[in-house]
Design a protein around this motif. Structure first.
Motif, PDB file in Angstrom:
ATOM      1  N   VAL A 196     -11.335  13.183 -18.582  1.00  0.00           N
ATOM      2  CA  VAL A 196     -11.849  12.382 -19.680  1.00  0.00           C
ATOM      3  C   VAL A 196     -10.837  12.428 -20.819  1.00  0.00           C
ATOM      4  N   ILE A 198     -10.654  11.443 -24.916  1.00  0.00           N
ATOM      5  CA  ILE A 198     -11.515  11.132 -26.057  1.00  0.00           C
ATOM      6  C   ILE A 198     -10.645  10.785 -27.262  1.00  0.00           C
ATOM      7  N   VAL A 218     -18.486  24.533 -19.064  1.00  0.00           N
ATOM      8  CA  VAL A 218     -18.435  23.725 -20.282  1.00  0.00           C
ATOM      9  C   VAL A 218     -17.075  23.845 -20.967  1.00  0.00           C
ATOM     10  N   TYR A 219     -16.606  22.715 -21.470  1.00  0.00           N
ATOM     11  CA  TYR A 219     -15.478  22.691 -22.403  1.00  0.00           C
ATOM     12  C   TYR A 219     -16.045  22.259 -23.750  1.00  0.00           C
ATOM     13  N   VAL A 228     -18.839  19.759 -30.006  1.00  0.00           N
ATOM     14  CA  VAL A 228     -19.383  19.019 -28.869  1.00  0.00           C
ATOM     15  C   VAL A 228     -19.015  19.742 -27.586  1.00  0.00           C
ATOM     16  N   TYR A 230     -18.707  19.512 -23.456  1.00  0.00           N
ATOM     17  CA  TYR A 230     -18.532  18.554 -22.364  1.00  0.00           C
ATOM     18  C   TYR A 230     -18.679  19.284 -21.030  1.00  0.00           C
ATOM     19  N   ASP A 231     -19.281  18.630 -20.074  1.00  0.00           N
ATOM     20  CA  ASP A 231     -19.365  19.194 -18.735  1.00  0.00           C
ATOM     21  C   ASP A 231     -17.951  19.376 -18.201  1.00  0.00           C
ATOM     22  N   GLY A 235     -16.703  15.869 -17.453  1.00  0.00           N
ATOM     23  CA  GLY A 235     -16.220  15.394 -18.747  1.00  0.00           C
ATOM     24  C   GLY A 235     -17.266  14.692 -19.581  1.00  0.00           C
ATOM     25  N   THR A 236     -18.483  14.594 -19.100  1.00  0.00           N
ATOM     26  CA  THR A 236     -19.536  13.927 -19.861  1.00  0.00           C
ATOM     27  C   THR A 236     -20.079  14.860 -20.949  1.00  0.00           C
ATOM     28  N   PRO A 237     -20.456  14.304 -22.102  1.00  0.00           N
ATOM     29  CA  PRO A 237     -21.020  15.152 -23.158  1.00  0.00           C
ATOM     30  C   PRO A 237     -22.285  15.853 -22.669  1.00  0.00           C
ATOM     31  N   LYS A 238     -22.395  17.120 -22.997  1.00  0.00           N
ATOM     32  CA  LYS A 238     -23.517  17.936 -22.527  1.00  0.00           C
ATOM     33  C   LYS A 238     -24.412  18.385 -23.676  1.00  0.00           C
ATOM     34  N   THR A 240     -24.452  18.782 -28.391  1.00  0.00           N
ATOM     35  CA  THR A 240     -23.798  18.647 -29.692  1.00  0.00           C
ATOM     36  C   THR A 240     -24.439  19.639 -30.661  1.00  0.00           C
TER      37      THR A 240
END
Length: 606
Positions: A196, A198, A218-219, A228, A230-231, A235-238, A240
């Motif tokens: 991903v 961003i 998680v990153y 934030v 991210y998985d 790379g999807t937001p997990k 916030t």
């Protein structure tokens, strides 16, 4: 291109305030960072860089007081209200805390010695501060053991060596466990794909976004007034985590169960309060995105004024933060205050900052304004009591800790580096005795490691492991008269101070620098030439044989996210076949630029 002005935020270039008691350090003049040309692709004029990064993530990254006081409690602040934050539990926080270990601990009195690269697209940002010019230095410094009645005499054992068979260091009791086995395995096919990318948010001013952490799942990355998660696989937001103010400091360490610590401003920036103080401490569960606890601290002098900090670290179950008003520490799990700045220190000393990881170490600045000196201390992470102390030579006003255990300190002695790198010499110190093992010259025209001299745990492109310190050489032409450049990674023995036979070449048109240790092996990144992708490699700790862990796809444009980051002022996190590169400073885009500005670029071999 001129360097844009630095925002006056405590810990990130703010006008420096003296610590309580009137012994604050003078503000060093800013110096521009040394630029690095491209690596085999067409050159562009580099712009100013962003903030120096934190060292790599939780998979064996390079390593990171002492005033045990009663009271401070995690502050309710905005997180006391119902919502997404995990709250400190009632009970011990409602009661005054008992006095624990005094600052220097039993049998350990206070020291009383007198005296004292650019990528394919230029990125906007700032170097926080640089090492001030210092006077001619008496080499090496003086050593003494905390608790030795003769310690303040300065003694004549400078440079004394341990036996050649001794092994430097070992984790200080209570520190973060040391990884002993290599965890990173080469995939069947090291070719990666983009995970991903961003773009960074639109801002109208310079904004610090320092802080990024990688666990197995998680990153997490600092954004504008939030963090934030991210998985790490998709790379999807997990999740916030919104914050009342901007993040202004971040630990480079993550615990085995995924906790880390950061600093943030107590309120949103407004025209009336454009740069709030960096006073708030938070512990984050990276996997869940929950705030474990948050708090702040005042000095022992009393009053309601909160202490502002510049940097923060973790060692074992201790969170420690330091700055120009001294240092403080808390228990990682429950936020109980362990020590805090003391306004009436008899030697006019304060903790500039801490380095964590397998040990906890600090650099203390002591003495009157015109008679300053630095003391490097290895600390018990639980109590803050000094285990050992080493007094650096008068005239060295700034230093950084490369590794807490084994204890390695970097300093620009006499401003000899001359390139803004903050390193002219390394000091290998026995953290148990405070004895100087070796002083290792690290000529700035030969080696490319960097430290921000005004921050204690700020060094990058330099890694300690296997009783050695690994550093990249400066790049050089592959063949005279060509644009092809390359470099190598070398190492020095911490016991003998001599260069070893370790050599890891980047290869033509690439540039290599170390990221972190993986047990006995060294993880390194290869910056790519034009139209090629970067590589992550593992170097065997014994043979230095290279194994490619990741080969990134190449791009044939200047809008390549991977190389849009400055290799010297960005955060690189690699683990389990995933690489995340991120900014530490973002700014208003230049009107003439049509390129995208990236906050994060990432790759995966999965």
């Amino acid at each position: 291109m001129s360097t844009p002005p630095q925002p006056p935020n405590e810990g990130f270039g703010a006008p420096q305030e003296p610590p309580a008691g009137g012994f604050g350090a003078p503000t060093p003049p800013q110096q521009p960072p040394a630029g690095a040309p491209g690596y085999g692709y067409p050159q562009q004029t580099p712009g100013p860089y962003g903030q120096p990064p934190q060292a790599p993530g939780p998979y064996g990254q390079p390593q990171p007081g002492p005033y045990a006081q009663p009271q401070p409690q995690p502050q309710p602040g905005p997180y006391a209200q119902p919502g997404p934050y995990a709250q400190p539990q009632p009970g011990p926080y409602a009661q005054p805390q008992p006095v624990t270990q005094p600052m220097y601990g039993p049998g350990a009195p206070a020291p009383k010695a007198p005296g004292g690269g650019s990528g394919k697209k230029a990125q906007a940002g700032i170097v926080v501060a640089a090492v001030v010019a210092v006077a001619a230095i008496v080499g090496g410094g003086l050593w003494y053991v905390a608790g030795d009645k003769d310690a303040d005499g300065g003694g004549g054992k400078e440079g004394a060596k341990n036996s050649a068979s001794a092994t430097p260091g070992g984790a200080t009791a209570g520190g973060t466990p040391v990884q002993t086995e290599a965890l990173e395995k080469a995939p069947a096919d090291p070719k990666s794909k983009t995970l991903v990318n961003i773009e960074h948010p639109k801002v109208t001013d310079l904004v610090n976004v320092v802080g990024s952490w990688l666990t197995d799942s998680v990153y997490a990355k600092t954004d504008v007034q939030k963090i934030v998660g991210y998985d790490a696989a998709t790379g999807t937001p997990k999740w916030t985590l919104p914050l009342p103010g901007q993040v202004c400091g971040a630990s480079r360490h993550t615990t085995p169960d995924g906790k880390t610590a950061f600093l943030y401003e107590a309120s949103k920036r407004t025209p009336a309060n454009k740069y709030p103080q960096c006073t708030e401490v938070g512990v984050l569960d990276v996997n869940s995105g929950k705030m474990v606890w948050n708090g702040s601290v005042t000095t022992t002098a009393g009053g309601d004024a909160k202490v502002a900090f510049k940097e923060i670290t973790i060692s074992g179950q201790t969170v420690a933060a330091g700055g120009l008003r001294g240092g403080a520490a808390w228990n990682l799990n429950d936020g109980k205050n362990l020590w805090k700045p003391r306004a009436d220190d008899p030697d006019r000393c304060y903790d500039m900052g801490y380095a964590g990881g397998p040990g906890l170490a600090t650099i203390r600045k002591c003495g009157d304004y015109d008679n300053r000196y630095l003391v490097v201390q290895s600390l018990n992470p639980t109590t803050g009591a000094p285990v050992s102390s080493y007094k650096m030579s008068p005239g060295i006003e700034w230093a950084s800790i490369v590794s807490s255990s084994p204890l390695v300190v970097a300093a620009d002695v006499g401003d000899a580096a001359g390139d803004g790198s903050g390193i002219s010499d390394l000091f290998s110190i026995d953290e148990k005795t405070g004895q100087l093992r070796q002083r290792i010259p690290l000529k700035s025209d030969l080696y490319a490691a960097r430290c921000e001299g005004t921050s204690v745990e700020s060094c990058q492109k330099i890694v300690v492991g296997n009783g050695r310190v690994y550093v990249p050489s400066e790049e050089r032409e592959v063949k005279s008269g060509t644009f092809e450049r390359t470099n190598e990674i070398h190492s020095f023995d911490l016991m003998t101070g001599k260069q070893t036979t370790d050599r890891a070449s980047a290869g033509a048109k690439y540039k290599i620098f170390p990221l972190r240790m993986d047990g006995p092996n060294l993880i390194a990144y290869k910056w790519p030439p034009y139209s090629s992708g970067g590589q992550v490699v593992s170097l065997d700790g014994k043979t230095f044989k290279e194994t490619v862990l990741m080969q990134n796809p190449g791009h044939k444009s200047f809008d390549d996210p991977e190389t849009s980051f400055s290799d010297s002022y960005s955060e690189y996190r690699y683990g389990k076949g995933r690489l995340f590169i991120s900014e530490t400073m973002i700014s208003k885009p230049y009107s003439s630029s049509k390129d995208k500005d990236w906050l994060i670029a990432s790759f995966t071999t999965g």
